[in-house]
Write an enzyme that holds these catalytic residues in place. Structure first.
Site, mmCIF file in Angstrom:
data_model
loop_
_atom_site.group_PDB
_atom_site.id
_atom_site.type_symbol
_atom_site.label_atom_id
_atom_site.label_comp_id
_atom_site.label_asym_id
_atom_site.label_seq_id
_atom_site.Cartn_x
_atom_site.Cartn_y
_atom_site.Cartn_z
ATOM 1 N N GLU A 138 -98.331 -35.791 0.993
ATOM 2 C CA GLU A 138 -99.310 -36.681 0.360
ATOM 3 C C GLU A 138 -98.577 -37.379 -0.769
ATOM 4 O O GLU A 138 -98.381 -36.801 -1.845
ATOM 5 C CB GLU A 138 -100.492 -35.868 -0.188
ATOM 6 C CG GLU A 138 -101.280 -35.087 0.861
ATOM 7 C CD GLU A 138 -102.180 -35.975 1.703
ATOM 8 O OE1 GLU A 138 -102.279 -37.180 1.428
ATOM 9 O OE2 GLU A 138 -102.777 -35.441 2.652
ATOM 10 N N GLY B 64 -96.871 -35.393 -4.129
ATOM 11 C CA GLY B 64 -96.018 -35.833 -5.221
ATOM 12 C C GLY B 64 -95.305 -37.113 -4.861
ATOM 13 O O GLY B 64 -95.821 -37.927 -4.084
ATOM 14 N N SER B 65 -94.118 -37.267 -5.413
ATOM 15 C CA SER B 65 -93.385 -38.530 -5.240
ATOM 16 C C SER B 65 -92.528 -38.498 -3.972
ATOM 17 O O SER B 65 -92.085 -37.433 -3.545
ATOM 18 C CB SER B 65 -92.484 -38.741 -6.452
ATOM 19 O OG SER B 65 -91.579 -37.654 -6.529
ATOM 20 N N PRO B 66 -92.257 -39.671 -3.394
ATOM 21 C CA PRO B 66 -91.379 -39.725 -2.225
ATOM 22 C C PRO B 66 -89.979 -39.174 -2.532
ATOM 23 O O PRO B 66 -89.336 -38.595 -1.671
ATOM 24 C CB PRO B 66 -91.310 -41.223 -1.900
ATOM 25 C CG PRO B 66 -92.534 -41.809 -2.513
ATOM 26 C CD PRO B 66 -92.844 -40.974 -3.716
ATOM 27 N N ARG B 67 -89.526 -39.331 -3.786
ATOM 28 C CA ARG B 67 -88.186 -38.826 -4.147
ATOM 29 C C ARG B 67 -88.086 -37.319 -3.903
ATOM 30 O O ARG B 67 -87.177 -36.843 -3.221
ATOM 31 C CB ARG B 67 -87.901 -39.140 -5.632
ATOM 32 C CG ARG B 67 -86.541 -38.696 -6.116
ATOM 33 C CD ARG B 67 -86.372 -38.918 -7.624
ATOM 34 N NE ARG B 67 -87.271 -38.099 -8.439
ATOM 35 C CZ ARG B 67 -87.076 -36.824 -8.742
ATOM 36 N NH1 ARG B 67 -86.001 -36.194 -8.297
ATOM 37 N NH2 ARG B 67 -87.942 -36.156 -9.491
ATOM 38 N N VAL B 68 -89.061 -36.568 -4.424
ATOM 39 C CA VAL B 68 -89.026 -35.114 -4.256
ATOM 40 C C VAL B 68 -89.385 -34.742 -2.808
ATOM 41 O O VAL B 68 -88.874 -33.750 -2.270
ATOM 42 C CB VAL B 68 -89.962 -34.424 -5.277
ATOM 43 C CG1 VAL B 68 -89.961 -32.918 -5.081
ATOM 44 C CG2 VAL B 68 -89.546 -34.766 -6.700
HETATM 45 P P1 NAD Z 1 -93.334 -35.052 -8.558
HETATM 46 O O1 NAD Z 1 -92.784 -35.377 -7.228
HETATM 47 O O2 NAD Z 1 -92.482 -35.300 -9.756
HETATM 48 O O3 NAD Z 1 -93.724 -33.493 -8.651
HETATM 49 C C1 NAD Z 1 -94.569 -32.879 -7.723
HETATM 50 C C2 NAD Z 1 -94.166 -31.439 -7.531
HETATM 51 O O4 NAD Z 1 -92.800 -31.359 -7.120
HETATM 52 C C3 NAD Z 1 -94.280 -30.602 -8.804
HETATM 53 O O5 NAD Z 1 -94.944 -29.392 -8.472
HETATM 54 C C4 NAD Z 1 -92.841 -30.366 -9.219
HETATM 55 O O6 NAD Z 1 -92.650 -29.097 -9.807
HETATM 56 C C5 NAD Z 1 -92.071 -30.437 -7.926
HETATM 57 N N1 NAD Z 1 -90.713 -30.961 -8.120
HETATM 58 C C6 NAD Z 1 -90.338 -31.952 -8.969
HETATM 59 N N2 NAD Z 1 -89.024 -32.199 -8.850
HETATM 60 C C7 NAD Z 1 -88.548 -31.347 -7.920
HETATM 61 C C8 NAD Z 1 -87.247 -31.096 -7.357
HETATM 62 N N3 NAD Z 1 -86.181 -31.793 -7.744
HETATM 63 N N4 NAD Z 1 -87.145 -30.144 -6.414
HETATM 64 C C9 NAD Z 1 -88.226 -29.440 -6.011
HETATM 65 N N5 NAD Z 1 -89.462 -29.623 -6.519
HETATM 66 C C10 NAD Z 1 -89.628 -30.537 -7.458
HETATM 67 O O7 NAD Z 1 -94.732 -35.804 -8.635
HETATM 68 P P2 NAD Z 1 -95.716 -35.963 -9.861
HETATM 69 O O8 NAD Z 1 -95.048 -36.819 -10.889
HETATM 70 O O9 NAD Z 1 -96.258 -34.642 -10.271
HETATM 71 O O10 NAD Z 1 -96.907 -36.777 -9.164
HETATM 72 C C11 NAD Z 1 -96.888 -38.160 -9.069
HETATM 73 C C12 NAD Z 1 -96.668 -38.616 -7.653
HETATM 74 O O11 NAD Z 1 -97.551 -37.969 -6.767
HETATM 75 C C13 NAD Z 1 -96.965 -40.099 -7.504
HETATM 76 O O12 NAD Z 1 -96.012 -40.692 -6.665
HETATM 77 C C14 NAD Z 1 -98.348 -40.112 -6.862
HETATM 78 O O13 NAD Z 1 -98.635 -41.296 -6.170
HETATM 79 C C15 NAD Z 1 -98.250 -38.922 -5.978
HETATM 80 N N6 NAD Z 1 -99.575 -38.394 -5.639
HETATM 81 C C16 NAD Z 1 -100.029 -38.493 -4.365
HETATM 82 C C17 NAD Z 1 -101.285 -38.015 -4.033
HETATM 83 C C18 NAD Z 1 -101.820 -38.098 -2.625
HETATM 84 O O14 NAD Z 1 -102.797 -37.431 -2.352
HETATM 85 N N7 NAD Z 1 -101.235 -38.875 -1.748
HETATM 86 C C19 NAD Z 1 -102.082 -37.432 -5.018
HETATM 87 C C20 NAD Z 1 -101.588 -37.336 -6.302
HETATM 88 C C21 NAD Z 1 -100.330 -37.809 -6.602
#
Ligand code: NAD
Length: 523
Positions: free
Chosen positions: A225, A203-207
């Site tokens: 990742e 997911g995102s670096p923030r989370v």
């Molecule tokens: P996201 O970080 O918003 O969410 C990912 C997961 O985190 C979800 O399951 C969500 O329920 C959970 N989540 C969200 N906010 C949370 C919080 N405050 N506390 C705990 N859990 C929380 O990411 P996204 O928008 O679903 O995906 C996009 C990001 O993922 C982009 O930055 C993309 O580059 C990255 N990404 C990386 C890869 C990789 O393999 N490196 C692959 C796909 C996506």
């Protein structure tokens, strides 16, 4: 303007009070020891492959619902890579899981030093919305190959896929092996309160920072990742037609919601005009100048995400040379090319995660490298060139999860290669043997025969004497090469070293034979 309607599905979150029971079932499943057998692991990998194959159309439909994604893209970017990875694990898990002998060392040989590969336990896999098969089920394959039990937490944004995974997992796996928790922040927050054998978060670096804090409390190892902005360098000696074809495709797959998408192009000023013309010509052939009605283009996951991208686009100081249309209500952002984007532009402020390609002209390769190098380390660096020296220069002077020459985006599917980031794009690896290693504990194993105390290790026991001390010191009398900076050239005595090595090996083998006659365990 034709717009695909994307209906909502009946997404239901897992009640928070169910989570402890689900985790207990997985702990019990792991405790049964069943997952350690290679035969069992292979059966589970096959189950996962059949889960995907039997329900292929349903996955295509779910992704069409969540993202308006064309079937071809789902097959090419997710299905093929995930099934390929499962196949690789199925064929090789027996080999990967085998004990490994430590490299020969005269000091330790008699204790038969070995690495035993053990599963880490119950692992948690948290997925993103954009590639839910690749980022949830591929790590699942790695975790199963390594012999773990697994809790999956799909993204609450890709509701149709989350529902489908939640429906299918109990049909294909025992309840003590794989479970699904559906939901968003409340569910994830609850899950990360617990210790796990490992957490794989995509997911995102923030989370990721939130997950890292929680994992620090429970000392759970984590793999991240993440995403970022992948620079794409187009050299004057690159094939501009090919570059335009591949970059435009890679930027717009899944409407730009791909972690490995080429985010911005650093093009040599001398070929900028020609390259932009190639991009515009390609654009016309891909979408017949009406991407909104094209069956080859996806939608943004939510209206909020579409509004975020639309805002970044509205603030740009660059010049839009293709696309630019926005319909946030219908989650539509047209594939858009923006030229002459300044380094401090809104489009350079964050990962766009949408179909907007920024073009930044540079004078030479050094300037392109310096530009990329000054920013956070990305998942990928792409370079389009036919010049070997330029290629090597870019590889040598940049840092990223991967480098792809003359192509973009598809490398996570390359069998045998690690997939992962560095710095802000994450750490740790997924895919194949690398993913197997991620979910495996490498346990050191030694077996010290009693005769060693008579043969060599007697000086360690009290009462300590000078004689014993000298013997112990001799164990660390490694012959080092000359000190760095010493003008004296190292004298190479290869013949002598080879003789010593052979002698050591003969003594070691004989020693072990003699030892085995007197018994192999401690007296
Ligand atoms: P996201 O970080 O918003 O969410 C990912 C997961 O985190 C979800 O399951 C969500 O329920 C959970 N989540 C969200 N906010 C949370 C919080 N405050 N506390 C705990 N859990 C929380 O990411 P996204 O928008 O679903 O995906 C996009 C990001 O993922 C982009 O930055 C993309 O580059 C990255 N990404 C990386 C890869 C990789 O393999 N490196 C692959 C796909 C996506």
């Amino acid at each position: 303007m034709k717009i695909f309607a994307i209906p909502m599905t009946s997404f239901t979150s897992t009640p928070l009070e169910d989570i402890p029971e689900i985790r207990d079932a997985l702990l019990k499943g792991f405790g049964s020891g069943k997952t350690k057998s290679i035969k069992y692991r292979k059966e589970q990998l096959l189950q996962l492959a059949y889960l995907l194959k039997d329900n292929h159309q349903r996955f295509l439909d779910a992704l069409a619902k969540d993202l308006g994604r064309p079937a071809l893209e789902t097959d090419f970017t997710e299905m093929t890579a995930t099934l390929g990875d499962i196949y690789d694990s199925y064929n090789n898990v027996g080999k990967w899981a085998k004990d490994e002998k430590a490299p020969f060392s005269v000091l330790w040989y008699f204790m038969n030093p070995t690495v035993r590969k053990e599963p880490k336990g119950v692992v948690l896999i948290i997925g993103p919305f954009n590639f839910p098969i690749l980022c949830l089920l591929m790590p699942l394959a790695c975790a199963l190959a390594a012999g773990n039990t697994v809790l999956l937490k799909p993204s609450e944004l890709s509701t149709a896929v989350s529902d489908l995974v939640a429906e299918l997992v109990p049909k294909y796996f025992e309840p003590g092996l794989v479970r699904v928790v559906q939901g968003g922040i409340p569910q994830t927050s609850k899950l990360i309160e617990y210790p796990w054998g490992h957490i794989c978060y995509t997911g995102s670096p923030r989370v990721a920072r939130i997950i890292a804090h929680a994992a620090a409390n429970t000392l759970t190892p984590v793999t991240f990742e993440l995403g970022g902005k992948n620079p794409t360098i187009v050299d004057a000696k690159g094939d501009l037609k090919l570059a335009a074809r591949r970059i435009l495709w890679g930027r717009n797959v899944n409407a730009g919601q791909a972690c490995t998408a080429p985010e911005y192009v650093l093009v040599m000023r001398s070929v900028e005009e020609e390259f932009i013309k190639e991009l515009q010509n390609t654009y016309a052939t891909y979408y017949e100048n009406d991407p909104s009605g094209s069956k080859s283009f996806s939608r943004i996951i939510t209206q909020e995400h579409a509004s975020r991208i639309a805002h970044l686009l509205s603030e740009t100081k660059g010049k839009i040379v293709a696309g630019g249309e926005v319909d946030t209500e219908n989650k539509y952002i047209a594939p858009t090319i923006v030229r002459d984007v300044p380094p401090d532009d809104s489009l350079m402020s964050e990962e766009i995660f949408g179909p907007v390609l920024s073009i930044i002209p540079v004078d030479n390769i050094d300037e392109a490298i310096a530009f990329a190098h000054a920013r956070d380390k990305p998942l990928a660096v792409y370079i389009f060139t036919s010049d070997k020296k330029v290629k090597e220069k870019v590889i040598e002077n940049t840092s990223s999860g991967a480098v792809f020459v003359n192509d973009v985006l598809i490398h996570p599917g390359a069998t045998g290669l690690p997939f992962g980031g560095i710095g802000l794009s994450g750490y740790g690896c997924m895919t194949g043997k690398w993913g197997f290693n991620t979910f495996t504990h490498f346990r050191a194993l030694l077996d010290s025969p009693g005769y060693l105390d008579t043969l060599a290790l007697w000086p360690r026991f009290p009462p300590y004497t000078d004689e014993k001390y000298h013997k112990i010191r001799s164990l660390s009398a490694f012959k080092l090469p000359p000190r760095p900076g010493n003008a004296e050239a190292p004298r190479r005595k290869w013949g002598l070293y080879a003789l010593f090595a052979m002698f050591g090996a003969v003594v070691a083998v004989l020693g072990r034979k003699v030892g085995s006659v007197f018994g192999s365990t401690q007296e």
